[in-house]
Design a protein around this motif. Structure first.
Motif, PDB file in Angstrom:
ATOM      1  N   GLN A   1       1.194  -1.302  -0.083  1.00 13.88           N
ATOM      2  CA  GLN A   1      -0.103  -0.409  -0.111  1.00 13.88           C
ATOM      3  C   GLN A   1       0.881   0.944  -0.162  1.00 13.88           C
TER       4      GLN A   1
ATOM      5  N   ASP B   1       3.667   1.832  -1.310  1.00  6.47           N
ATOM      6  CA  ASP B   1       4.129   2.117  -3.001  1.00  6.47           C
ATOM      7  C   ASP B   1       3.551   2.399  -3.834  1.00  6.47           C
ATOM      8  N   LEU B   2       2.449   2.054  -3.384  1.00  5.23           N
ATOM      9  CA  LEU B   2       1.601   2.623  -4.601  1.00  5.23           C
ATOM     10  C   LEU B   2       1.189   4.200  -4.085  1.00  5.23           C
ATOM     11  N   MET B   3       1.251   4.250  -2.634  1.00  2.00           N
ATOM     12  CA  MET B   3       1.194   6.220  -2.086  1.00  2.00           C
ATOM     13  C   MET B   3       2.834   6.562  -2.951  1.00  2.00           C
TER      14      MET B   3
ATOM     15  N   LYS C   1       4.313   5.980  -5.627  1.00  2.00           N
ATOM     16  CA  LYS C   1       4.145   6.220  -6.889  1.00  2.00           C
ATOM     17  C   LYS C   1       3.383   7.146  -6.998  1.00  2.00           C
ATOM     18  N   GLU C   2       2.216   7.411  -6.447  1.00  2.00           N
ATOM     19  CA  GLU C   2       1.337   8.305  -6.889  1.00  2.00           C
ATOM     20  C   GLU C   2       1.543  10.182  -6.193  1.00  2.00           C
ATOM     21  N   THR C   3       2.734   9.668  -6.377  1.00  2.00           N
ATOM     22  CA  THR C   3       3.511  11.247  -5.052  1.00  2.00           C
ATOM     23  C   THR C   3       4.376  11.899  -6.826  1.00  2.00           C
ATOM     24  N   GLY C   4       4.397  10.609  -7.160  1.00  2.00           N
ATOM     25  CA  GLY C   4       5.836  10.785  -8.626  1.00  2.00           C
ATOM     26  C   GLY C   4       7.376  10.268  -7.890  1.00  2.00           C
TER      27      GLY C   4
ATOM     28  N   GLN D   1      10.198   6.840  -7.267  1.00  2.00           N
ATOM     29  CA  GLN D   1      10.183   6.013  -8.283  1.00  2.00           C
ATOM     30  C   GLN D   1      11.218   4.892  -7.877  1.00  2.00           C
TER      31      GLN D   1
ATOM     32  N   LYS E   1       4.671  16.858   2.592  1.00  2.00           N
ATOM     33  CA  LYS E   1       3.380  16.212   1.841  1.00  2.00           C
ATOM     34  C   LYS E   1       3.971  14.414   2.198  1.00  2.00           C
TER      35      LYS E   1
ATOM     36  N   VAL F   1       1.214  12.360   3.342  1.00  2.00           N
ATOM     37  CA  VAL F   1       0.990  10.172   3.071  1.00  2.00           C
ATOM     38  C   VAL F   1       1.473   9.734   4.505  1.00  2.00           C
TER      39      VAL F   1
END
Length: 493
Positions: free
Chosen positions: A54, A56-58, A60-63, A65, A192, A196
Motif C-alpha cells: 500500500q 508503495d502505491l502511495m 508512486k502516486e506522488t511521483g 520511483q 507532503k 502520506v
C-alpha cells in the motif's frame, strides 16, 4: 493452545513482557543467532508485505520511483556532512577485510590479515551519502528536477537494547530521497510525505497520529527540519512512527550536486528524505491488541476471514464444504483473503484460540445444525461478539463487517488517545503524571537546556511541536521564561 494463552502475560501486569510474549506466540518473529537481530517469520512478514504494497502505491502516486543503492558505503562519504556523521558514528557497523582463511589447525576460519581494505566500508545506517554521491551523476540541469527515488531495503544501526520490531540492530524500511530546484518545493515535498504517512497510519493501520515538527535536538542528523507522526501506545508511551526530513542544501553541498537553472547559472539543489520501517508492525501490535492476542485491522490482516467447519465424519464435512464453497469463492472474488481450515489434526477449540491469538478479524463457524438451518456463526475479533446469521447475503454482511471493524478500531484508538492528552503548566504536577503515560501539551521556552533537564529528570522528551494546536502566549513550566510554543512531551519507545 489454552495453556499458551494462559501464559500470555496480562497487559496490566507487565506491558513490556506482554508485547514480547505476543510477538513470539502469534508467530510473528523470534530472536536470531545474531545479537540484536530478529527473524521475521512468515506471518509477521505477511503484514509487512501488505504495508509495503500500500505504501508503495502511495509513494508512486506522488511521483517517486523505486531504485536500489549499495549496502556498503565508503567511510569517507560519512565524513562529508559533519552533523550526519556525528549523529550516526556510534551506531555504525564497519567492514575492514574482504576475505577469510582457514586457521592454522584447520578447525575453523579467521580473518585474513593480508586482505585489509584500503578504505573501510560502513554497513548503511541510512543512505543519504551514497545516494547523493550518485545524484551528482544524474543531475545537471533544471530539466532533471525534481528527482524522486525510493528504495526498500535493510539498514544496520548497532543497538545495545533491542526489542522485536520496535528497535533492532538490523531492520527493514523504505527511504525516499528527493532533489528539487527550490527550497519551497523541497519543504512542500517533505510535508507532503508526512501527510502520506499520516494517511496510511489512520486509514490502513487504524492508528491515530499527531503530526508535527521535531525540536532541534530531536532532528535527524543533517536535517534543517524533521517532521514526524507520533502515535500513543496502550501504555501511554509515544512511538515515533514515521519521519520526513527537509535537508536543505547540506548534502548537495557536501557532494557538490548542482544544476544549471533556466538562466544557465549553477545552483545547489534542495533535498528531502523520508522513511518508515518495520517498527510500524510494533505500533500495530501495541495500538490494538489485547490479552487474548493480536487484534489486526482488516486492511492489513494476512487472513481477513477464517472459516472453521465443525463436523462429525467425512460425509458431513463434505456437505458443509460443498455448501460453503460458493461463499468462499464470492468472498475471494471481492478481494477478501479467506482461509478455510478443514484440517483434522487440530480440534476446533485449538483453532479458535489460534486464530484469535493471530488477530484474524472475522471467524465463521459452521456445524451440522447450521448446515440444516442454513446458518453460520460469525465472530468479530475486535469486540469478540458472536452472532448466528443466515447464509442469505452472508457475503455482503462480511464485506460490511470488515469495513465496520476497520472503522471501529480507529474510533476506539482515537478516543483512548484523546482522553490521555493533557494540558499541563505545572512542572511538579507534570513529573508525577507523566509516570502514568500520556501526551502532555506544555509551554516550552525553546532552549536545549530546558529540554535536556526534562529528559534527565523525567525520562520524557519533546515529541514535536504539533500542527493544528492553537499556540497562545505562555510561560515555560520549567524555566519560567516566555514560551515559544506548546509542545507534546511524553515518555517514548
Amino acid at each position: 493452545m489454552a495453556k499458551e494463552l494462559k501464559e500470555l502475560t496480562k497487559r496490566s501486569e507487565n506491558y513490556s513482557q506482554w508485547y514480547n510474549d505476543l510477538v513470539v506466540k502469534a508467530d510473528m518473529a523470534e530472536q536470531s543467532a545474531v545479537r540484536g537481530c530478529m527473524v521475521i517469520k512468515p506471518y509477521g512478514y505477511a503484514i509487512w508485505e501488505k504495508m509495503q504494497h500500500q505504501l508503495d502505491l502511495m509513494f508512486k502516486e506522488t511521483g517517486a520511483q523505486n531504485a536500489y543503492f549499495p549496502l556498503l558505503i565508503p567511510k569517507s562519504f560519512l565524513s562529508r556532512e559533519a552533523e550526519h556523521v556525528e549523529g550516526f558514528a556510534k551506531e555504525c557497523a564497519v567492514v575492514t577485510h574482504y576475505r577469510l582463511r582457514a586457521n592454522s589447525d584447520k578447525s575453523g576460519v579467521e580473518v585474513d590479515p593480508t586482505a585489509k581494505l584500503e578504505e573501510e566500508l560502513i554497513v548503511r545506517p541510512t543512505s543519504e551519502t551514497i545516494i547523493w554521491n550518485t545524484y551528482k551523476n544524474w543531475i545537471h540541469s533544471w530539466r532533471d528536477l525534481p528527482l524522486m527515488c525510493n528504495q526498500w531495503c535493510n539498514v544496520m544501526r548497532w543497538e545495545m537494547r533491542t526489542r522485536p520490531f520496535l528497535r533492532t540492530s538490523e531492520f527493514l524500511w523504505q527511504e525516499g530521497h528527493t532533489a528539487h530546484a527550490t527550497r519551497e518545493e523541497a519543504e512542500e515535498e517533505a510535508q507532503k510525505m508526512l501527510r502520506v504517512y499520516a494517511t496510511f497510519a489512520e486509514e490502513w493501520m487504524a492508528m491515530p497520529v499527531v503530526q508535527g515538527v521535531k525540536s532541534e535536538t530531536e532532528r535527524f542528523a543533517g536535517a534543517l527540519d524533521t517532521y514526524t507522526i507520533e502515535a500513543m501506545m496502550q501504555d501511554g508511551k509515544a512511538l515515533q512512527s514515521g519521519t520526513s526530513h527537509f535537508l536543505g542544501q547540506n548534502f548537495a553541498k557536501a557532494f557538490d550536486v548542482t544544476y544549471l537553472n533556466k538562466e544557465n547559472k549553477p545552483e545547489y539543489v534542495w533535498a528531502t528524505s523520508w522513511g518508515v520501517s518495520t517498527r510500524l508492525i510494533g505500533a500495530l501490535i501495541m495500538t490494538h491488541s489485547d490479552d487474548n492476542g493480536l487484534v489486526l485491522p482488516p486492511r492489513l490482516a494476512p487472513i481477513q476471514v477464517v472459516i472453521v467447519p465443525i463436523t462429525k465424519g467425512g460425509d458431513q464435512l463434505a456437505a458443509i464444504t460443498e455448501r460453503l464453497t460458493p461463499i468462499i469463492s464470492a468472498l475471494r472474488d471481492a478481494g477478501i483473503t479467506v482461509k478455510y481450515d478443514d484440517s483434522e489434526n487440530k480440534r476446533p477449540g485449538f483453532k479458535f484460540a489460534d486464530y484469535e491469538l493471530k488477530g484474524v478479524p472475522v471467524r465463521l463457524v459452521m456445524g451440522g445444525r447450521d448446515l440444516e438451518n442454513g446458518t453460520i456463526e460469525v465472530m468479530r475479533r475486535d469486540t469478540l461478539e458472536k452472532e448466528t446469521r443466515s447464509l442469505d447475503n452472508i457475503v455482503e454482511y462480511v464485506k460490511q463487517l470488515l469495513v465496520d471493524i476497520q472503522e471501529n478500531l480507529l474510533v476506539k484508538a482515537r478516543k483512548w488517545r484523546d482522553e490521555r492528552i493533557f494540558e499541563c503548566d505545572n512542572y511538579e504536577e507534570f513529573k508525577e503524571r507523566v509516570k502514568d503515560g500520556g501526551f502532555f501539551l506544555c509551554h516550552w521556552d525553546g532552549t536545549a537546556e530546558t529540554e535536556a533537564r526534562i529528559k534527565e529528570e523525567t525520562q520524557a522528551t519533546i515529541r514535536c511541536v504539533p500542527f493544528g494546536v492553537e499556540q497562545t502566549p505562555g510561560v515555560d513550566m520549567v524555566s519560567g521564561k516566555p514560551s515559544v510554543a506548546r509542545v507534546i512531551i511524553a515518555r517514548s519507545y
